[in-house]
Design a protein around this motif. Structure first.
Motif: not given
Lengths: 315, 300
Positions: B1-28
């Protein structure tokens, strides 16, 4: 590249040795020994000692380990405790059954998953896409053994279309062999088909949105040609990588399916040995499984580099 | 399997964590499938909590109505000992929930410690941890769980440990990849310049930012753990046969399947429903976090 491969190979050998050694040590450290299970709790202690001596279980663990490694070199995995047959022979007998099941399951999975994924992508958001998506979700959530049970009840018992138990070697006739494998293969292959369908769908959608596909349509090519000549060829590349994990998924399933359909394959042999604490068989099967997966990963890595020359492994 | 796991996940500039729980709840809450999943999961969590209190009958009480098809008195029928199937399924929810939650907690904890240590320190620690993880990685998770049960022995605690260890590699790889990426970030350098200790850097600065893919991984894993427990129990390698679990109800009923379809149908249906619901919730969490999954391992 060459240095990488050599290192990778040495690591593979190390991984197999580590798996084998951990299994060996843990099986002896933990409570419950096979001889007591064999003779019963009220067995004569002297008799237990005699049996232990005959099986070599009275020796200190390092000595047992030494003997184990020594006989491994000659591919001798010892005799099983209950049947007193060489472990190697029992595994060799079971292997074709598991292989047959895996191969038929693989083709069942591809035959269902690939077309479903392609249709879903071409007719995105159509009824077909929704139906395929829904079934794929069910396929991923359904325990394999439960699907097996339902298949037995519907096709085996109620409709009586197919035999539901046991295995026939292919030498007895292709239909004799295949008919007993169809239901187990469906039980094993459905999860694989679901994963394959989802992957094919997203890979195809990505390709279909590219400029060269639009160009092909714009040139007035028929849809069939665009899909099969242009899109499919590139769309299937990521799918090939999913096939790499097919063996893992199918063997996962085989352990359970063999149990449901009473096929005496490797999975069944393994489970029975665990329940009876038959050390030599447990060790033998774990060793075989370790060899299969560790070397398979090794070959898959090489294969990636061959398929895609842009991949260059460095150390 | 590919050795590089860093490439497995790609985060957009802003993660939902930074946007806060309210944002998460609204989208959910806008995601219908996710809400349906959440309702189903909540219902099963409730029945796991209440257990016998929610069951119409005592789940182990035997009656003379053997193998009775579903009726008003017994909505899901009775088994070969006259026990109420609905009550047994309600009580069985507890084991599935316990296994689902405790395995995810255990696997994530071990995986996080290994992954953070390997990614942060690098060098020989990384080397040793990753070789260990590579060995685990070579095996499909369920087969690894079976092998570990074979080694450890049977019982609920062993099943939990076996399933957790089988998934440790998935967590460790994901988190190591994230740590490798994050430790080059400016805020880490700044923290170091301000004299933060290694532990503080790892667990106050890097770890919280590496969390989104771990949460995604965990939500995928719960479904896998529930299925794995069911599989192990069905093979006779799981929880003691006396405890009613969904898979053991199925297993006990094997000789009666042809006469009693309800025994073969409902326990499996419940497993499927819960796994489906967990998958719906997990997919929504993944989409909101904008973590793209690649490669194998995540699905198995």
């Amino acid at each position: 590249m060459q240095r990488y491969l050599i290192r990778r190979f040495i690591f593979s050998l190390f991984a197999i040795w580590a798996t084998m050694t951990v299994t060996f040590i843990f099986m002896r450290l933990l409570p419950g020994d096979p001889v007591t299970t064999l003779v019963g709790e009220e067995g004569d202690p002297a008799q237990i000692e005699i049996i232990k001596a005959r099986l070599g279980l009275d020796q200190p663990v390092p000595v047992q380990y030494f003997y184990y490694i020594r006989s491994l070199v000659t591919l001798d995995l010892g005799d099983s405790i209950y049947l007193r047959l060489p472990v190697m022979d029992q595994m060799v007998e079971a292997l074709p059954r598991t292989l047959s099941l895996s191969v038929v399951s693989f083709f069942a999975g591809v035959a269902i998953g690939l077309p479903a994924g392609i249709i879903s992508a071409i007719r995105r958001y159509s009824v077909w896409d929704h139906v395929a998506t829904f079934i794929a979700f069910l396929g991923l959530a359904m325990p394999g053994f439960w699907l097996g049970i339902l298949l037995i009840i519907v096709f085996g018992v109620q409709l009586g279309w197919l035999p539901v138990f046991g295995y026939m070697p292919i030498g007895e006739g292709v239909w004799e062999w295949l008919s007993r494998l169809i239901l187990p293969a469906l039980a094993t292959g459905t999860g694989f088909a679901a994963i394959l369908a989802r992957q094919t769908r997203s890979a195809m959608l990505e390709v279909l949105s590219q400029d060269y596909i639009r160009t092909a349509y714009a040139k007035g090519m028929r849809e069939r040609v665009v899909i099969f000549r242009h899109a499919l060829r590139n769309g299937l590349i990521p799918v090939v990588t999913v096939m790499g994990i097919a063996l893992a998924i199918l063997l996962n399933g085989a352990v359970i399916t063999e149990n449901v359909f009473a096929i005496r394959g490797l999975g069944r042999l393994f489970i029975d040995a665990i329940l009876g604490r038959d050390y030599p068989i447990v060790q033998g099967v774990i060793l075989l499984v370790a060899c299969i997966f560790i070397f398979m990963n090794f070959f898959v890595d090489i294969l990636y580099a061959v398929i895609n020359p842009r991949i260059r492994y460095t150390d | 399997m590919a050795q590089d796991t860093a490439a497995q996940f790609e985060l957009s500039g802003e993660s939902s964590r930074r946007r806060g729980f309210r944002y998460f709840a609204r989208r959910f809450s806008r995601d219908k499938r996710a809400m349906l999943g959440l309702v189903i999961v909540a219902a099963f969590a409730l029945s796991a909590l209440l257990g016998q209190l929610a069951a119409p009958y005592d789940p182990s009480a035997q009656a003379y109505e053997l193998l009775e098809p579903p009726s008003i008195g017994h909505p899901l029928g009775t088994d070969n000992l006259g026990r109420d199937v609905l009550s047994r399924i309600i009580v069985g929810a507890r084991i599935s929930m316990v296994v689902g939650i405790s395995t995810v907690a255990l696997a994530a904890s071990i995986g996080i410690v290994l992954g953070v240590a390997a990614g942060y320190y690098g060098g020989w620690i990384d080397m040793i941890v990753m070789r260990l993880i590579d060995v685990l990685w070579a095996f499909p998770n369920f087969i690894l769980a079976v092998m570990l049960v074979a080694i450890f022995g049977l019982g609920l605690a062993n099943v939990i440990v076996a399933i957790s260890l089988a998934y440790v590699d998935d967590f460790a790889r994901v988190i190591r990849g994230m740590v490798l990426m994050l430790k080059e970030e400016d805020f880490v350098t700044a923290g170091r310049a301000m004299g933060s200790s290694n532990r503080r850097l790892m667990f106050r600065h890097i770890f919280p930012n590496a969390l989104p893919p771990v949460i995604v991984q965990a939500s995928v894993f719960v479904a896998g753990a529930i299925l794995a427990e069911a599989g192990l129990t069905f093979l006779g390698l799981g929880v003691s046969p006396l405890t009613p679990t969904w898979a053991s109800i199925l297993n006990d009923a094997r000789p009666f399947f042809t006469r009693a379809w309800w025994l073969a149908t409902f326990p499996g249906l419940v497993i499927m429903l819960v796994v489906l619901a967990v998958n719906f919730v997990g997919d929504a969490i993944r989409d909101i976090n904008d973590v793209r999954e690649y490669g194998p391992g995540v699905t198995s």
